[in-house]
Design an enzyme around this catalytic site. Structure first.
Site, short mmCIF file in Angstrom:
data_model
loop_
_atom_site.label_atom_id
_atom_site.label_comp_id
_atom_site.label_asym_id
_atom_site.label_seq_id
_atom_site.Cartn_x
_atom_site.Cartn_y
_atom_site.Cartn_z
N LYS A 190 0.83 -1.20 0.00
CA LYS A 190 0.00 0.00 0.00
C LYS A 190 0.87 1.27 0.00
O LYS A 190 2.09 1.21 0.22
CB LYS A 190 -0.94 -0.01 1.21
C1 LIG Z 1 -5.14 -4.62 0.88
C2 LIG Z 1 -6.62 -4.62 1.01
C3 LIG Z 1 -7.29 -5.19 2.11
C4 LIG Z 1 -6.58 -6.02 3.14
O1 LIG Z 1 -5.58 -5.35 3.80
P1 LIG Z 1 -4.52 -6.18 4.69
O2 LIG Z 1 -3.86 -5.11 5.51
O3 LIG Z 1 -3.59 -6.83 3.72
O4 LIG Z 1 -5.27 -7.17 5.51
C5 LIG Z 1 -8.66 -5.03 2.22
N1 LIG Z 1 -9.36 -4.38 1.26
C6 LIG Z 1 -8.77 -3.85 0.18
C7 LIG Z 1 -9.60 -3.11 -0.80
C8 LIG Z 1 -7.38 -3.97 0.00
O5 LIG Z 1 -6.80 -3.48 -1.10
#
Ligand SMILES: *Cc1c(COP(=O)(O)O)cnc(C)c1O
Length: 377
Positions: A190
C-alpha cells in the site's frame, strides 16, 4: 523480443517504500530496552496520535492488518444479516463479512469510477440489510453524500473499506471521516506501510474503546471479558516503523504524483488505452495506476499483461477475478454476472501499471515503450 530486453532487471507493479534503516535502528533499540513489545506500548500510543494528526481524523485504532480491522469493525457495530458491498475489490472486503456470518449482497459499480454505484443500492435493500460496505477503489472517493442519504433513509450503518485511501482528502476534508467507520491498510503493497498493519478510524471515544477491547480478545480489564474478541493488536515493531514512515510519506506521495503525470502524458498518445483515475492531484493518492485496455488497442488486456511480463514488467489485473466469482460467493443470487455488467467489464479491461516512489524514469520508459509498441519494432 530481443534478448537485450530479457536481460533487464524485472519491474514489479509496486515496491514497498522503506525509510533509511539508520533512522529505524534507534527506535528498535528503544523497544529492546523497554521490553514493551505489544499491548498498547509507547510507540503504539505515539503512532495513533501522529496518525490522527496527519490524517485529520478524531480517533484511530491500530491493527495487525486491515483484514482483522474489517472483521472487528463489523463486530464493533454488531452488524448482522445482509450487507451491501462491491464485487470489484480485494477479496478481504467480502471475507470480513463471512467471518461475521453476514451475507454479502453484491451491487454493481459505476463504470467510470469502479466504486459502488449509489443508484443501484436501494434496489438491493431487504428487511435483513443492516449496513453498506463500499470501497474507495484505487483511493478515489466514493459518492459519500449519496451513500449517506441512503443509509440515513433506511437506517443502515456504513463501513468504508478505505484500504486504498490513506491520506485522501476532498475539499470537505479527510475522506476517512465519512460513514460510521473507515478501515485503512498498511500492508507492504500500500501507499503507506508498516510491513503488515491496518487501522479503524472512528468518531467517538466510546466506539474506540469498544474496538480496542475487541482487538484484545474482548478484555476490558485483567478479569473481565465482554465479547469474543480476536487478537488484532499491532506490535511495537510495526508501530515504531509506522511512526518513522509518516515522516517520509509526503515525499513518497509527491514522487508517485510525478510518475502518474508521466504515465498520463504518455498514455494520452496511445489509442485504445485510457487512464481510470482523473489527473493526479487532490482526490486520490496515486497508490495505483490503473488503465483500461479498450477494443481499439491492438492487444487484449490479457495479451498486453503477457507481453509486458515477457519484457520483465510485472503488472497486476486488479481486480480480476471479481470477488463474486470465487467459489464461496458465486452461488449468491447477487453474484450473477448479468447483474454486475460494469464490474465484469472492468475486470476484463483494467490493468494496473508499476508505480512506486523510486520507480526510475528509465524503468518507467521501458513500460511506456511496450505500451506504445506492443508488437516490438
Ligand atoms: C489490501 C486490502 C485489504 C486487506 O488489507 P490487509 O492489511 O492486507 O489485511 C482489504 N481491502 C482492500 C480493498 C485492500 O486493497
Amino acid at each position: 523480443m530481443g534478448s537485450s530486453e530479457d536481460s533487464q532487471p524485472p519491474i514489479y507493479v509496486t515496491r514497498p517504500q522503506l525509510p533509511p534503516l539508520a533512522e529505524f535502528l534507534p527506535m528498535l533499540e528503544e523497544v529492546w530496552n523497554s521490553r514493551h513489545l505489544t499491548n498498547g506500548g509507547p510507540f503504539h500510543v505515539r503512532f495513533e496520535q501522529a496518525l490522527c494528526e496527519y490524517l485529520d481524523v478524531p480517533h484511530i485504532c491500530l491493527f495487525a492488518n486491515a483484514t482483522l480491522a474489517l472483521v472487528t469493525a463489523l463486530q464493533a457495530l454488531r452488524i448482522t444479516g445482509e450487507v451491501i458491498t462491491t464485487p470489484y475489490s480485494f477479496v478481504a472486503t467480502s471475507h470480513a463479512l463471512l467471518w461475521n456470518g453476514i451475507k454479502p449482497v453484491f451491487v454493481d459499480v459505476d463504470g467510470r469510477t469502479m466504486n459502488l454505484d449509489p443508484e443501484r443500492i436501494e434496489a438491493a435493500i431487504t428487511p435483513q440489510t443492516t449496513a453498506i460496505m463500499p470501497v474507495h477503489c484505487y483511493g478515489q472517493p466514493c459518492d459519500v453524500a449519496a451513500i449517506e442519504r441512503i443509509a440515513d433513509t433506511y437506517n443502515l450503518r456504513v463501513i468504508y473499506d478505505a484500504a486504498h485511501a490513506f491520506g485522501v482528502r476532498t475539499p470537505a476534508g479527510s475522506i476517512l471521516n465519512h460513514g460510521d467507520l473507515s478501515v485503512i491498510s498498511f500492508h507492504a503493497t500500500k501507499v503507506f506501510n508498516t510491513f503488515e498493519g491496518g487501522a479503524i478510524v472512528c468518531k467517538d471515544l466510546k466506539t474506540k474503546q469498544r474496538i480496542d477491547h475487541l482487538k484484545n480478545f474482548g478484555f476490558v480489564d485483567e478479569v473481565t471479558v465482554v465479547a469474543p474478541g480476536i487478537n488484532g493488536k499491532m506490535s511495537e515493531f510495526n508501530a515504531a516503523l509506522g511512526l518513522l514512515q509518516l515522516q517520509h510519506v509526503g515525499s513518497a506521495l509527491a514522487a508517485r504524483q510525478r510518475i502518474a503525470q508521466r504515465y498520463l502524458a504518455a498514455i494520452a498518445e496511445v489509442e485504445g488505452l485510457s487512464p481510470v483515475l482523473p489527473e493526479a492531484g487532490e482526490g486520490h493518492n496515486n497508490g495505483y495506476f490503473p488503465i483500461r485496455v479498450l477494443p481499439a488497442y491492438p492487444l487484449s488486456r490479457d495479451a498486453l499483461y503477457e507481453r509486458l511480463g515477457q519484457a520483465g514488467i510485472h503488472t497486476r489485473r486488479y481486480f480480476y477475478p471479481l470477488i463474486s466469482s470465487f467459489p464461496m460467493y458465486r452461488g449468491l443470487p447477487s453474484a450473477a454476472p448479468a447483474l454486475l455488467p460494469h464490474a465484469e467489464l472492468a475486470a476484463q479491461q483494467v490493468l494496473c501499471l508499476p508505480i512506486y516512489p523510486d520507480l526510475s524514469e528509465a524503468d518507467q520508459l521501458r513500460v511506456i515503450e511496450v505500451l506504445r509498441q506492443p508488437a516490438g519494432e
